[in-house]
Design a protein around this motif. Structure first.
Motif, PDB file in Angstrom:
ATOM      1  N   ALA A  18       0.851  -1.183   0.000  1.00 44.45           N
ATOM      2  CA  ALA A  18       0.000   0.000   0.000  1.00 44.45           C
ATOM      3  C   ALA A  18       0.886   1.232   0.000  1.00 44.45           C
ATOM      4  CB  ALA A  18      -0.913   0.000   1.224  1.00 44.45           C
ATOM      5  N   ASP A  19       0.751   2.023  -1.040  1.00 41.35           N
ATOM      6  CA  ASP A  19       1.543   3.238  -1.158  1.00 41.35           C
ATOM      7  C   ASP A  19       0.617   4.344  -1.648  1.00 41.35           C
ATOM      8  OD1 ASP A  19       3.560   5.048  -1.250  1.00 41.35           O
ATOM      9  OD2 ASP A  19       4.627   4.122  -2.927  1.00 41.35           O
ATOM     10  N   ASP A  20       0.444   5.379  -0.871  1.00 42.03           N
ATOM     11  CA  ASP A  20      -0.465   6.460  -1.237  1.00 42.03           C
ATOM     12  C   ASP A  20       0.027   7.243  -2.446  1.00 42.03           C
ATOM     13  OD1 ASP A  20      -1.276   7.228   2.212  1.00 42.03           O
ATOM     14  OD2 ASP A  20      -2.175   5.809   0.815  1.00 42.03           O
ATOM     15  N   VAL A  21       1.313   7.278  -2.654  1.00 40.59           N
ATOM     16  CA  VAL A  21       1.855   8.027  -3.777  1.00 40.59           C
ATOM     17  C   VAL A  21       1.486   7.376  -5.100  1.00 40.59           C
ATOM     18  CG1 VAL A  21       3.976   8.868  -4.839  1.00 40.59           C
ATOM     19  CG2 VAL A  21       3.751   8.860  -2.353  1.00 40.59           C
ATOM     20  N   ASP A  22       1.507   6.060  -5.136  1.00 35.48           N
ATOM     21  CA  ASP A  22       1.217   5.347  -6.372  1.00 35.48           C
ATOM     22  C   ASP A  22      -0.261   5.006  -6.536  1.00 35.48           C
ATOM     23  OD1 ASP A  22       3.875   5.409  -7.073  1.00 35.48           O
ATOM     24  OD2 ASP A  22       4.316   3.491  -6.135  1.00 35.48           O
ATOM     25  N   ALA A  23      -1.095   5.429  -5.616  1.00 36.01           N
ATOM     26  CA  ALA A  23      -2.520   5.115  -5.726  1.00 36.01           C
ATOM     27  C   ALA A  23      -3.104   5.829  -6.932  1.00 36.01           C
ATOM     28  CB  ALA A  23      -3.254   5.547  -4.458  1.00 36.01           C
ATOM     29  N   PRO A  24      -3.904   5.159  -7.721  1.00 40.58           N
ATOM     30  CA  PRO A  24      -4.462   5.804  -8.909  1.00 40.58           C
ATOM     31  C   PRO A  24      -5.432   6.910  -8.516  1.00 40.58           C
ATOM     32  CG  PRO A  24      -5.427   3.636  -8.622  1.00 40.58           C
ATOM     33  CD  PRO A  24      -4.338   3.778  -7.599  1.00 40.58           C
ATOM     34  N   ARG A  25      -5.254   8.043  -9.120  1.00 39.60           N
ATOM     35  CA  ARG A  25      -6.136   9.170  -8.876  1.00 39.60           C
ATOM     36  C   ARG A  25      -6.902   9.425 -10.163  1.00 39.60           C
ATOM     37  NH1 ARG A  25      -4.650  15.350  -7.452  1.00 39.60           N
ATOM     38  NH2 ARG A  25      -6.760  15.968  -6.961  1.00 39.60           N
ATOM     39  N   GLY A  26      -8.133   9.801 -10.045  1.00 42.30           N
ATOM     40  CA  GLY A  26      -8.934  10.042 -11.226  1.00 42.30           C
ATOM     41  C   GLY A  26      -8.374  11.186 -12.057  1.00 42.30           C
ATOM     42  N   THR A  27      -8.578  11.117 -13.335  1.00 45.28           N
ATOM     43  CA  THR A  27      -8.141  12.185 -14.218  1.00 45.28           C
ATOM     44  C   THR A  27      -9.361  12.846 -14.823  1.00 45.28           C
ATOM     45  OG1 THR A  27      -7.989  10.703 -16.109  1.00 45.28           O
ATOM     46  CG2 THR A  27      -5.999  10.998 -14.790  1.00 45.28           C
ATOM     47  N   ASN A  28      -9.151  14.019 -15.324  1.00 47.23           N
ATOM     48  CA  ASN A  28     -10.230  14.752 -15.962  1.00 47.23           C
ATOM     49  C   ASN A  28      -9.707  15.306 -17.283  1.00 47.23           C
ATOM     50  OD1 ASN A  28     -12.632  15.965 -16.424  1.00 47.23           O
ATOM     51  ND2 ASN A  28     -12.583  17.333 -14.675  1.00 47.23           N
ATOM     52  N   ARG A  29      -9.395  14.399 -18.189  1.00 51.12           N
ATOM     53  CA  ARG A  29      -8.835  14.798 -19.475  1.00 51.12           C
ATOM     54  C   ARG A  29      -9.859  15.487 -20.367  1.00 51.12           C
ATOM     55  NH1 ARG A  29      -5.585   9.319 -20.070  1.00 51.12           N
ATOM     56  NH2 ARG A  29      -3.861   9.833 -18.715  1.00 51.12           N
ATOM     57  N   LEU A  30     -11.137  15.267 -20.100  1.00 48.39           N
ATOM     58  CA  LEU A  30     -12.163  15.950 -20.880  1.00 48.39           C
ATOM     59  C   LEU A  30     -12.118  17.451 -20.648  1.00 48.39           C
ATOM     60  CD1 LEU A  30     -15.351  13.696 -20.665  1.00 48.39           C
ATOM     61  CD2 LEU A  30     -13.935  14.153 -22.638  1.00 48.39           C
ATOM     62  N   ALA A  31     -11.647  17.875 -19.490  1.00 46.12           N
ATOM     63  CA  ALA A  31     -11.540  19.309 -19.214  1.00 46.12           C
ATOM     64  C   ALA A  31     -10.534  19.956 -20.156  1.00 46.12           C
ATOM     65  CB  ALA A  31     -11.145  19.541 -17.761  1.00 46.12           C
ATOM     66  N   SER A  32      -9.408  19.301 -20.359  1.00 48.51           N
ATOM     67  CA  SER A  32      -8.409  19.838 -21.292  1.00 48.51           C
ATOM     68  C   SER A  32      -8.949  19.831 -22.719  1.00 48.51           C
ATOM     69  CB  SER A  32      -7.131  19.010 -21.225  1.00 48.51           C
ATOM     70  OG  SER A  32      -6.555  19.102 -19.951  1.00 48.51           O
ATOM     71  N   ALA A  33      -9.631  18.773 -23.092  1.00 46.00           N
ATOM     72  CA  ALA A  33     -10.214  18.704 -24.435  1.00 46.00           C
ATOM     73  C   ALA A  33     -11.251  19.814 -24.626  1.00 46.00           C
ATOM     74  CB  ALA A  33     -10.845  17.340 -24.665  1.00 46.00           C
ATOM     75  N   ALA A  34     -12.076  20.057 -23.609  1.00 48.74           N
ATOM     76  CA  ALA A  34     -13.074  21.120 -23.693  1.00 48.74           C
ATOM     77  C   ALA A  34     -12.407  22.477 -23.841  1.00 48.74           C
ATOM     78  CB  ALA A  34     -13.970  21.101 -22.458  1.00 48.74           C
ATOM     79  N   LEU A  35     -11.333  22.699 -23.097  1.00 46.15           N
ATOM     80  CA  LEU A  35     -10.634  23.980 -23.181  1.00 46.15           C
ATOM     81  C   LEU A  35     -10.030  24.185 -24.564  1.00 46.15           C
ATOM     82  CD1 LEU A  35      -9.647  26.538 -21.751  1.00 46.15           C
ATOM     83  CD2 LEU A  35      -7.634  25.245 -21.053  1.00 46.15           C
ATOM     84  N   TYR A  36      -9.335  23.187 -25.092  1.00 40.90           N
ATOM     85  CA  TYR A  36      -8.713  23.322 -26.409  1.00 40.90           C
ATOM     86  C   TYR A  36      -9.753  23.483 -27.509  1.00 40.90           C
ATOM     87  CZ  TYR A  36      -4.509  21.745 -23.998  1.00 40.90           C
ATOM     88  OH  TYR A  36      -3.455  21.627 -23.135  1.00 40.90           O
ATOM     89  N   LEU A  37     -10.833  22.728 -27.436  1.00 41.37           N
ATOM     90  CA  LEU A  37     -11.882  22.857 -28.442  1.00 41.37           C
ATOM     91  C   LEU A  37     -12.614  24.190 -28.314  1.00 41.37           C
ATOM     92  CD1 LEU A  37     -13.270  19.234 -28.400  1.00 41.37           C
ATOM     93  CD2 LEU A  37     -12.190  20.374 -30.337  1.00 41.37           C
ATOM     94  N   GLY A  38     -12.783  24.676 -27.098  1.00 43.40           N
ATOM     95  CA  GLY A  38     -13.402  25.986 -26.904  1.00 43.40           C
ATOM     96  C   GLY A  38     -12.555  27.102 -27.487  1.00 43.40           C
ATOM     97  N   ILE A  39     -11.242  27.023 -27.282  1.00 42.69           N
ATOM     98  CA  ILE A  39     -10.340  28.018 -27.861  1.00 42.69           C
ATOM     99  C   ILE A  39     -10.397  27.950 -29.386  1.00 42.69           C
ATOM    100  CG2 ILE A  39      -7.904  28.616 -28.150  1.00 42.69           C
ATOM    101  CD1 ILE A  39      -7.516  27.773 -25.205  1.00 42.69           C
ATOM    102  N   ALA A  40     -10.392  26.733 -29.931  1.00 44.35           N
ATOM    103  CA  ALA A  40     -10.450  26.573 -31.388  1.00 44.35           C
ATOM    104  C   ALA A  40     -11.765  27.113 -31.950  1.00 44.35           C
ATOM    105  CB  ALA A  40     -10.280  25.105 -31.762  1.00 44.35           C
ATOM    106  N   GLY A  41     -12.878  26.807 -31.292  1.00 42.75           N
ATOM    107  CA  GLY A  41     -14.176  27.295 -31.767  1.00 42.75           C
ATOM    108  C   GLY A  41     -14.282  28.806 -31.711  1.00 42.75           C
ATOM    109  N   ALA A  42     -13.798  29.401 -30.626  1.00 49.51           N
ATOM    110  CA  ALA A  42     -13.844  30.859 -30.503  1.00 49.51           C
ATOM    111  C   ALA A  42     -12.928  31.517 -31.530  1.00 49.51           C
ATOM    112  CB  ALA A  42     -13.455  31.276 -29.089  1.00 49.51           C
ATOM    113  N   ALA A  43     -11.751  30.938 -31.746  1.00 46.80           N
ATOM    114  CA  ALA A  43     -10.822  31.510 -32.721  1.00 46.80           C
ATOM    115  C   ALA A  43     -11.370  31.378 -34.138  1.00 46.80           C
ATOM    116  CB  ALA A  43      -9.467  30.827 -32.607  1.00 46.80           C
TER     117      ALA A  43
END
Length: 118
Positions: A18-43
Motif C-alpha cells: 500500500a503506497d499512497d503516492v502510487d494510488a491511482p487518482r482520477g483524471t479529468n482529461r475531458l476538461a483539457s479537451a473542452a478547453l482546447y476545443l473551446g479556444i479553437a471554436g472561438a478563434a
C-alpha cells in the motif's frame, strides 16, 4: 542486529504494498479537451466569412465535453474545474460572435446600393 530486523515490516509476496503516492487518482482529461476545443471554436468564429460555418463543431464538442468534465470534476474533488468551466464558456462564445458578424453583414448590406459581391 535483531533489533533492526524486528523494526522493519515483513513483506511476503502475497501481500500487496500500500503506497499512497502510487494510488491511482482520477483524471479529468475531458476538461483539457473542452478547453482546447473551446479556444479553437472561438478563434474560428473570428474568421470573417468562413468562420461562422467552421466554428460550430469544435464549439459544440467543447460544450458537451465541458459539461461532462464539470460533473467529473465535482466527483473528483474539483480536479481541473477551472479548465472545464473555461472550456464550456468558450464553447458558447461563437454564438454572440456569429450574431455580431450577421449584424455587421446586414448593416453593410443596408447601407450599400448594390448587393455585396457584385
Amino acid at each position: 542486529m535483531s533489533d533492526q530486523q524486528s523494526s522493519l515490516p515483513s513483506l511476503s509476496a502475497d501481500e500487496p504494498v500500500a503506497d499512497d503516492v502510487d494510488a491511482p487518482r482520477g483524471t479529468n482529461r475531458l476538461a483539457s479537451a473542452a478547453l482546447y476545443l473551446g479556444i479553437a471554436g472561438a478563434a474560428l468564429s473570428l474568421i470573417p466569412v468562413a468562420g461562422p460555418f467552421l466554428c460550430w463543431l469544435p464549439a459544440l464538442l467543447a460544450v458537451i465535453f465541458g459539461f461532462l468534465s464539470l460533473r467529473t470534476s465535482r466527483n473528483l474533488g474539483g480536479l481541473r474545474h477551472t479548465e472545464a468551466l473555461w472550456g464550456t464558456l468558450l464553447g458558447f462564445a461563437p454564438i454572440p460572435i456569429t450574431a455580431l458578424w450577421l449584424a455587421f453583414g446586414v448593416a453593410l448590406g443596408a447601407i450599400t446600393d448594390r448587393p455585396i459581391g457584385h
